[in-house]
Motif scaffolding. Structure first.
Motif, PDB file in Angstrom:
ATOM      1  N   ASP A   1      -3.464   3.773  24.172  1.00  0.00           N
ATOM      2  CA  ASP A   1      -2.399   3.920  23.172  1.00  0.00           C
ATOM      3  C   ASP A   1      -1.964   5.376  23.051  1.00  0.00           C
ATOM      4  O   ASP A   1      -0.769   5.676  22.957  1.00  0.00           O
ATOM      5  CB  ASP A   1      -2.879   3.417  21.805  1.00  0.00           C
ATOM      6  N   HIS A   2      -2.955   6.271  23.064  1.00  0.00           N
ATOM      7  CA  HIS A   2      -2.642   7.699  22.965  1.00  0.00           C
ATOM      8  C   HIS A   2      -1.895   8.177  24.199  1.00  0.00           C
ATOM      9  O   HIS A   2      -0.940   8.968  24.092  1.00  0.00           O
ATOM     10  CB  HIS A   2      -3.934   8.500  22.787  1.00  0.00           C
ATOM     11  N   MET A   3      -2.299   7.714  25.357  1.00  0.00           N
ATOM     12  CA  MET A   3      -1.597   8.094  26.587  1.00  0.00           C
ATOM     13  C   MET A   3      -0.127   7.706  26.508  1.00  0.00           C
ATOM     14  O   MET A   3       0.758   8.495  26.857  1.00  0.00           O
ATOM     15  CB  MET A   3      -2.233   7.402  27.798  1.00  0.00           C
ATOM     16  N   VAL A   4       0.126   6.496  26.055  1.00  0.00           N
ATOM     17  CA  VAL A   4       1.509   6.017  25.985  1.00  0.00           C
ATOM     18  C   VAL A   4       2.320   6.832  24.994  1.00  0.00           C
ATOM     19  O   VAL A   4       3.412   7.329  25.311  1.00  0.00           O
ATOM     20  CB  VAL A   4       1.548   4.523  25.619  1.00  0.00           C
ATOM     21  N   SER A   5       1.794   7.002  23.788  1.00  0.00           N
ATOM     22  CA  SER A   5       2.564   7.695  22.753  1.00  0.00           C
ATOM     23  C   SER A   5       2.809   9.153  23.121  1.00  0.00           C
ATOM     24  O   SER A   5       3.929   9.673  22.963  1.00  0.00           O
ATOM     25  CB  SER A   5       1.852   7.592  21.401  1.00  0.00           C
ATOM     26  N   GLU A   6       1.798   9.828  23.645  1.00  0.00           N
ATOM     27  CA  GLU A   6       1.940  11.241  23.999  1.00  0.00           C
ATOM     28  C   GLU A   6       2.843  11.412  25.220  1.00  0.00           C
ATOM     29  O   GLU A   6       3.640  12.363  25.285  1.00  0.00           O
ATOM     30  CB  GLU A   6       0.567  11.847  24.260  1.00  0.00           C
ATOM     31  N   SER A   7       2.724  10.513  26.170  1.00  0.00           N
ATOM     32  CA  SER A   7       3.564  10.595  27.371  1.00  0.00           C
ATOM     33  C   SER A   7       5.032  10.384  27.036  1.00  0.00           C
ATOM     34  O   SER A   7       5.912  11.063  27.584  1.00  0.00           O
ATOM     35  CB  SER A   7       3.109   9.553  28.403  1.00  0.00           C
ATOM     36  N   LEU A   8       5.307   9.454  26.146  1.00  0.00           N
ATOM     37  CA  LEU A   8       6.686   9.225  25.697  1.00  0.00           C
ATOM     38  C   LEU A   8       7.207  10.434  24.935  1.00  0.00           C
ATOM     39  O   LEU A   8       8.355  10.859  25.126  1.00  0.00           O
ATOM     40  CB  LEU A   8       6.758   7.973  24.835  1.00  0.00           C
ATOM     41  N   ALA A   9       6.363  11.014  24.096  1.00  0.00           N
ATOM     42  CA  ALA A   9       6.782  12.174  23.305  1.00  0.00           C
ATOM     43  C   ALA A   9       7.100  13.371  24.193  1.00  0.00           C
ATOM     44  O   ALA A   9       8.025  14.140  23.905  1.00  0.00           O
ATOM     45  CB  ALA A   9       5.683  12.534  22.302  1.00  0.00           C
TER      46      ALA A   9
ATOM     47  N   LEU B   1       6.943  12.381  30.056  1.00  0.00           N
ATOM     48  CA  LEU B   1       6.251  12.397  31.342  1.00  0.00           C
ATOM     49  C   LEU B   1       6.869  11.393  32.319  1.00  0.00           C
ATOM     50  O   LEU B   1       7.527  10.433  31.927  1.00  0.00           O
ATOM     51  CB  LEU B   1       4.773  12.068  31.161  1.00  0.00           C
ATOM     52  N   TRP B   2       6.599  11.605  33.595  1.00  0.00           N
ATOM     53  CA  TRP B   2       7.081  10.709  34.653  1.00  0.00           C
ATOM     54  C   TRP B   2       6.467   9.324  34.518  1.00  0.00           C
ATOM     55  O   TRP B   2       7.142   8.316  34.675  1.00  0.00           O
ATOM     56  CB  TRP B   2       6.728  11.324  36.006  1.00  0.00           C
ATOM     57  N   GLY B   3       5.147   9.281  34.257  1.00  0.00           N
ATOM     58  CA  GLY B   3       4.489   7.982  34.147  1.00  0.00           C
ATOM     59  C   GLY B   3       3.026   8.122  33.793  1.00  0.00           C
ATOM     60  O   GLY B   3       2.505   9.232  33.623  1.00  0.00           O
ATOM     61  N   ILE B   4       2.364   6.971  33.677  1.00  0.00           N
ATOM     62  CA  ILE B   4       0.919   6.953  33.437  1.00  0.00           C
ATOM     63  C   ILE B   4       0.269   6.013  34.450  1.00  0.00           C
ATOM     64  O   ILE B   4       0.885   5.053  34.919  1.00  0.00           O
ATOM     65  CB  ILE B   4       0.540   6.521  32.009  1.00  0.00           C
TER      66      ILE B   4
ATOM     67  N   VAL C   1       6.314  18.536  46.810  1.00  0.00           N
ATOM     68  CA  VAL C   1       5.631  17.423  46.152  1.00  0.00           C
ATOM     69  C   VAL C   1       6.492  16.952  44.986  1.00  0.00           C
ATOM     70  O   VAL C   1       7.028  17.774  44.226  1.00  0.00           O
ATOM     71  CB  VAL C   1       4.237  17.879  45.661  1.00  0.00           C
ATOM     72  N   GLU C   2       6.625  15.634  44.830  1.00  0.00           N
ATOM     73  CA  GLU C   2       7.503  15.109  43.776  1.00  0.00           C
ATOM     74  C   GLU C   2       6.805  14.868  42.441  1.00  0.00           C
ATOM     75  O   GLU C   2       7.412  15.013  41.381  1.00  0.00           O
ATOM     76  CB  GLU C   2       8.150  13.788  44.225  1.00  0.00           C
ATOM     77  N   VAL C   3       5.545  14.455  42.495  1.00  0.00           N
ATOM     78  CA  VAL C   3       4.829  14.096  41.265  1.00  0.00           C
ATOM     79  C   VAL C   3       3.427  14.686  41.327  1.00  0.00           C
ATOM     80  O   VAL C   3       2.782  14.681  42.380  1.00  0.00           O
ATOM     81  CB  VAL C   3       4.744  12.562  41.081  1.00  0.00           C
ATOM     82  N   ILE C   4       2.957  15.163  40.180  1.00  0.00           N
ATOM     83  CA  ILE C   4       1.600  15.684  40.073  1.00  0.00           C
ATOM     84  C   ILE C   4       0.850  14.834  39.061  1.00  0.00           C
ATOM     85  O   ILE C   4       1.281  14.685  37.907  1.00  0.00           O
ATOM     86  CB  ILE C   4       1.610  17.157  39.636  1.00  0.00           C
ATOM     87  N   SER C   5      -0.253  14.250  39.505  1.00  0.00           N
ATOM     88  CA  SER C   5      -1.070  13.401  38.649  1.00  0.00           C
ATOM     89  C   SER C   5      -2.164  14.248  38.014  1.00  0.00           C
ATOM     90  O   SER C   5      -2.940  14.895  38.719  1.00  0.00           O
ATOM     91  CB  SER C   5      -1.685  12.262  39.473  1.00  0.00           C
ATOM     92  N   VAL C   6      -2.222  14.244  36.702  1.00  0.00           N
ATOM     93  CA  VAL C   6      -3.191  15.070  35.983  1.00  0.00           C
ATOM     94  C   VAL C   6      -4.095  14.194  35.126  1.00  0.00           C
ATOM     95  O   VAL C   6      -3.707  13.115  34.692  1.00  0.00           O
ATOM     96  CB  VAL C   6      -2.484  16.124  35.093  1.00  0.00           C
ATOM     97  N   SER C   7      -5.294  14.675  34.889  1.00  0.00           N
ATOM     98  CA  SER C   7      -6.227  13.962  34.020  1.00  0.00           C
ATOM     99  C   SER C   7      -6.204  14.523  32.601  1.00  0.00           C
ATOM    100  O   SER C   7      -6.809  13.953  31.695  1.00  0.00           O
ATOM    101  CB  SER C   7      -7.640  14.041  34.586  1.00  0.00           C
ATOM    102  N   SER C   8      -5.511  15.629  32.433  1.00  0.00           N
ATOM    103  CA  SER C   8      -5.383  16.267  31.113  1.00  0.00           C
ATOM    104  C   SER C   8      -4.033  16.942  31.011  1.00  0.00           C
ATOM    105  O   SER C   8      -3.496  17.447  32.005  1.00  0.00           O
ATOM    106  CB  SER C   8      -6.507  17.299  30.909  1.00  0.00           C
ATOM    107  N   LEU C   9      -3.484  16.962  29.797  1.00  0.00           N
ATOM    108  CA  LEU C   9      -2.191  17.616  29.592  1.00  0.00           C
ATOM    109  C   LEU C   9      -2.335  19.045  29.110  1.00  0.00           C
ATOM    110  O   LEU C   9      -1.361  19.689  28.728  1.00  0.00           O
ATOM    111  CB  LEU C   9      -1.353  16.825  28.570  1.00  0.00           C
ATOM    112  N   GLY C  10      -3.563  19.578  29.175  1.00  0.00           N
ATOM    113  CA  GLY C  10      -3.830  20.889  28.617  1.00  0.00           C
ATOM    114  C   GLY C  10      -3.021  22.005  29.209  1.00  0.00           C
ATOM    115  O   GLY C  10      -2.689  22.992  28.530  1.00  0.00           O
ATOM    116  N   GLY C  11      -2.654  21.906  30.498  1.00  0.00           N
ATOM    117  CA  GLY C  11      -1.923  23.000  31.143  1.00  0.00           C
ATOM    118  C   GLY C  11      -0.423  22.946  30.954  1.00  0.00           C
ATOM    119  O   GLY C  11       0.272  23.874  31.355  1.00  0.00           O
TER     120      GLY C  11
END
Length: 209
Positions: free
Chosen positions: A22-30, A33-36, A196-206
């Motif tokens: 749920d947090h991934m979705v809400s934060e990614s929309l805010a 982001l490209w996707g989850i 590279v078109e997309v970067i997959s991250v495990s954290s949004l800290g950067g």
């Protein structure tokens, strides 16, 4: 440059929970982001939370090793599609590739047919540490020849020059997504500069806020 539009947030942790999704979705929309990317079990919940809004939803099949029976991997992909996934990161069969077996290509072709017949995107997930650098061209060619829409390349500690080497192996009409655990803004820009078109991250800290 708005870096968020190039970022996929991936959580493939074995202890991921519904609250995490749920947090991934809400934060990614805010953040736009490209996707989850989530485990297949959580696709249905993520799809419900996205509720038709502008966020791509991906799932893995055969993760992480790719050596399951092909029928199992295809079923995993099919169920994720049923639950709402837009694309599948389909794990490359590193074992059959290392053995020099033609089954690697046969399996990828089967996955490509399944996904494209349902209008979904087919990402071939390669684990860089399990494919010697000298064999990157051969592995990439199998993905391209079987109709991959993108190659999803996972390798801890991947450098920008290595990402550029990978990008140069693949035609421009095939996407390249690379994984970086918690990249800085400067590292993200360096990866994007390689093509590279997309970067997959495990954290949004950067990411800048």
């Amino acid at each position: 440059m708005d870096l968020s539009q190039y970022i996929e947030w991936s959580n493939l942790s074995p202890d991921i929970t519904g609250k995490d999704v749920d947090h991934m979705v809400s934060e990614s929309l805010a953040q736009g982001l490209w996707g989850i990317l989530v485990p297949p079990f959580w696709v249905k919940r993520a799809f419900r939370e996205i509720a038709g809004r502008d966020l791509r939803l991906g799932a893995v099949a055969g993760y992480p090793y790719g050596f399951q029976m092909t029928e199992s991997k295809l079923l995993e992909a099919e169920l994720a599609i049923r639950d709402g996934a837009d694309y599948i990161d389909f794990a490359f069969h590193h074992s059959s590739f290392a053995a020099g077996m033609p089954w690697t290509k046969i399996e990828l072709a089967k996955a490509s047919h399944l996904l494209h017949s349902q209008g979904k995107l087919f990402h071939v997930q390669l684990e860089g540490h399990w494919v010697p650098t000298a064999q990157w061209p051969a592995a990439a060619k199998l993905a391209v020849d079987t109709g991959a829409d993108a190659i999803s390349f996972r390798m801890e500690g991947l450098r920008a020059d290595q990402a550029q080497q990978l990008r140069q192996l693949i035609s421009k009409n095939i996407g390249v997504k690379i994984s970086a655990s918690n990249p800085t803004e400067e590292e993200i820009e360096a990866f994007l500069a390689t093509g590279v078109e997309v970067i997959s991250v495990s954290s949004l800290g950067g990411l800048p806020h």
